[in-house]
Enzyme design. Structure first.
Site, mmCIF file in Angstrom:
data_model
loop_
_atom_site.group_PDB
_atom_site.id
_atom_site.type_symbol
_atom_site.label_atom_id
_atom_site.label_comp_id
_atom_site.label_asym_id
_atom_site.label_seq_id
_atom_site.Cartn_x
_atom_site.Cartn_y
_atom_site.Cartn_z
ATOM 1 N N CYS A 1 46.236 53.984 113.299
ATOM 2 C CA CYS A 1 46.816 55.165 112.667
ATOM 3 C C CYS A 1 48.168 55.536 113.286
ATOM 4 O O CYS A 1 49.137 54.809 113.140
ATOM 5 C CB CYS A 1 45.803 56.302 112.752
ATOM 6 N N TYR A 2 48.249 56.613 114.041
ATOM 7 C CA TYR A 2 49.506 56.965 114.716
ATOM 8 C C TYR A 2 49.996 55.783 115.569
ATOM 9 O O TYR A 2 51.204 55.550 115.688
ATOM 10 C CB TYR A 2 49.274 58.207 115.581
ATOM 11 N N GLU B 1 37.188 53.397 114.036
ATOM 12 C CA GLU B 1 36.205 53.957 114.973
ATOM 13 C C GLU B 1 35.229 54.914 114.316
ATOM 14 O O GLU B 1 34.174 55.190 114.877
ATOM 15 C CB GLU B 1 36.926 54.642 116.148
ATOM 16 N N LYS C 1 25.481 61.950 122.971
ATOM 17 C CA LYS C 1 24.062 62.219 123.251
ATOM 18 C C LYS C 1 23.210 60.952 123.413
ATOM 19 O O LYS C 1 22.413 60.852 124.331
ATOM 20 C CB LYS C 1 23.514 63.070 122.108
ATOM 21 N N ASP D 1 20.521 67.291 128.653
ATOM 22 C CA ASP D 1 21.817 67.152 129.318
ATOM 23 C C ASP D 1 21.758 67.538 130.792
ATOM 24 O O ASP D 1 22.215 66.792 131.656
ATOM 25 C CB ASP D 1 22.887 67.999 128.609
ATOM 26 N N GLY E 1 46.800 60.201 116.459
ATOM 27 C CA GLY E 1 47.327 61.451 117.002
ATOM 28 C C GLY E 1 47.774 62.343 115.863
ATOM 29 O O GLY E 1 48.048 61.847 114.770
ATOM 30 N N HIS F 1 41.043 54.417 110.205
ATOM 31 C CA HIS F 1 40.321 54.613 111.480
ATOM 32 C C HIS F 1 39.071 53.735 111.561
ATOM 33 O O HIS F 1 38.048 54.069 110.974
ATOM 34 C CB HIS F 1 39.906 56.081 111.620
#
Ligand code: XMP
Length: 512
Positions: free
Chosen positions: A81-82, A170, A368, A226, A54, A168
């Site tokens: 992290c946060y 991710e 995507k 999409d 965050g 991070h």
């Protein structure tokens, strides 16, 4: 109710990326508001909790805090992290407030692999972006990894199954980050790997039905990935309650309208309304050569035509849209993101407000590549699922200068040749985009015994991963030769073919 991994969202733009990584591990997860009561998480059969990053400091006046009882649920928690600072703050450690952010690459040294780092090499490049810093471990915790700047880059409390990582995992820039997340999900939480694209579809169908009830949904089908996947998914969920509108703006590629009709009307039996507005578009575009002006006219005319067609359908409550997660990020990151500017051209975002339509966006959490998988699973053909991007204003920004029906016809025919050659050579799916540009320049040539004075077609073929940068593709000479000779021989009005060998930057992908 399936076993769920709860991702508590503390406002990081990366929260959805965490969710995406969890899906990659085939585990079911759900994003919750940071303040979700622990009792609700328990009721929803949560098998583990991930605290997202965050932008705030844990000490900020309005810092988002979780329900402290989440640490007493008896389920594992991973703070990122946060999320680590929160663990420090709530579990009696110490967190130092820092104004400067540590940002960028670092090297993680794994001191003790344990469950989180099982099977990983001792040193890994990781990506940091944090302000506050843990300075004293909460009771029960040990450091299991360090970086140059932090003795507590990764921490664990094995007893409670609590883990914290300062960097991070991710993001793509952290080496083996997905493995860390997988280790937490499988090794620590004991989560089941049973969440697949088919489950996503089943779940999305339930959600669409719950939202829409007996209402009617309208969706603007462009033929792009999409909106096509959104249409197929909505149709599977609500059948004839869905009406798709395809606007022929006269700026489409050859046979595009026929392909759309064939696929959606005849194959999927979708209630598809094709509106031929090409004459209106061409009339409004007459004599306009400035690119942004063209885009505005095309955008506005599209909205007007679409709006009119909704009215003709009768009472419609919902607007279906193929919004993806990257669009969501772009639309919130204001200002300097050129990608967000691009989106505005084609956006029908003004519609729901004026027409009081509620949005149905079943792809809103997906990226995507995930949308492509959903599309394939729904039976959409490869040409649709793996279609190259095509700009909203279509050939309107590929005819340089003012647009006429004749110029569009020449461009369409040249483009069809290029498309065919790209498909048969297999290059179509290897490149990012391949298209022709019409240059309103006449050059001298000879055709048989006659002198000609015809237009120029430029070939633009690029490689890219995100359209932000691009390089021109080095197609084999034999292929280029075939494309060139076919265009000059088969397309009346073209006397010369040139190849665009500019990269982006400084050039853009499109010419206008
Ligand atoms: P440029 O030309 O800016 O293009 O390098 C980057 C990507 O965006 C597409 N593009 C558009 N897409 N409306 C769209 O929907 C537009 O006005 C538009 N202009 C460019 C382009 O095809 C490429 O994929």
């Amino acid at each position: 109710m399936p076993q769920t991994i709860a991702v508590l969202d503390f406002g990081s733009q990366l929260t959805q990326v965490i969710a995406r990584r969890i899906r990659e591990c085939q585990v079911y997860s759900k994003i919750y508001h940071y303040s979700t009561p622990a009792a609700r998480l328990r009721a929803e059969n949560v098998a583990g909790i991930i605290l997202s990053g965050g932008p705030q400091s844990v000490y900020a006046r309005k810092a988002p805090h979780p329900d402290p009882a989440i640490f007493e649920l008896g389920v594992p928690v991973l703070g990122i992290c946060y999320g680590v600072q929160l663990m420090g703050r709530f579990l009696a450690g110490e967190v130092e407030h820092s104004k400067a952010r540590e940002y960028g690459h670092g090297v993680l040294t794994i001191r003790k692999p344990g469950k989180l780092f099982a099977g990983l090499p001792k040193k890994l490049r990781v990506w940091n972006s944090h302000g506050d810093k843990l300075t004293r471990l909460p009771p029960g915790f040990h450091a299991i990894g360090t970086t140059e700047n932090s003795p507590y880059a990764a921490i664990e409390d094995v007893q409670r199954g609590f883990y914290g990582i300062q960097f991070h995992p991710e993001v793509f820039h952290t080496e083996r980050g997905v493995d860390m997340i997988r280790n937490f999900l499988l090794g620590v939480c004991g989560a089941k790997q049973d969440w697949t694209t088919r489950d996503f579809i089943a779940h999305a169908i339930e959600k669409i039905r719950a939202q829409v009830g007996q209402g009617r949904v309208i969706l603007g089908l462009s033929g792009g990935v999409d909106s096509s996947v959104a249409a197929a998914l909505l149709h599977k969920a609500i059948g004839r309650q869905l009406t798709c509108v395809f606007v022929d703006n006269g700026l489409l590629r050859k046979d595009e309208r026929a392909h759309v009709e064939q696929l959606y009307q005849r194959h999927f039996h979708i209630d598809l309304r094709v509106v031929d507005a090409s004459a209106l578009f061409l009339r409004r575009l007459k004599g306009v050569s400035e690119p942004e002006k063209k885009r505005k006219i095309i955008g506005r005319t599209f909205v007007a035509v679409f709006e009119k067609s909704i009215k003709s359908i009768g009472h419609v409550e919902f607007l279906g849209q193929g919004t993806l997660y990257p669009d969501v990020i772009e639309s919130v990151s204001i200002g300097n993101n050129p990608a967000s500017l691009i989106k505005t051209h084609h956006n029908v975002g003004g519609l729901p407000k004026r027409m009081k339509l509620k949005l149905v966006e079943p792809l809103r959490e997906l990226f995507k590549d995930e949308v492509r998988r959903v599309g394939s699973a729904l039976g959409l053909p490869r040409e649709v699922v793996w279609r190259q991007p095509f700009p909203g204003p279509g050939l309107g920004v590929r005819v340089m200068g003012d647009i006429t029906a004749d110029k569009l016809e020449i461009l369409r025919n040249a483009d069809a040749v290029l498309h065919h050659e790209m498909m048969t050579s297999g290059y179509y799916y290897k490149v990012w985009q391949s298209f022709c540009v019409f240059l309103p320049v006449r050059t001298v040539g000879v055709f048989g015994d006659e002198r000609t004075y015809d237009y120029v077609i430029a070939i633009r073929v690029v490689e890219s991963t995100d359209a932000m940068t691009a390089d021109w593709t080095k197609l084999p000479h034999a292929l280029l030769q075939r494309i060139s000779s076919r265009i000059t021989n088969e397309v009346r009005g073209v006397g010369r073919v040139v190849l665009d060998i500019s990269s982006k930057p400084p050039a853009t992908i499109e010419w206008e």
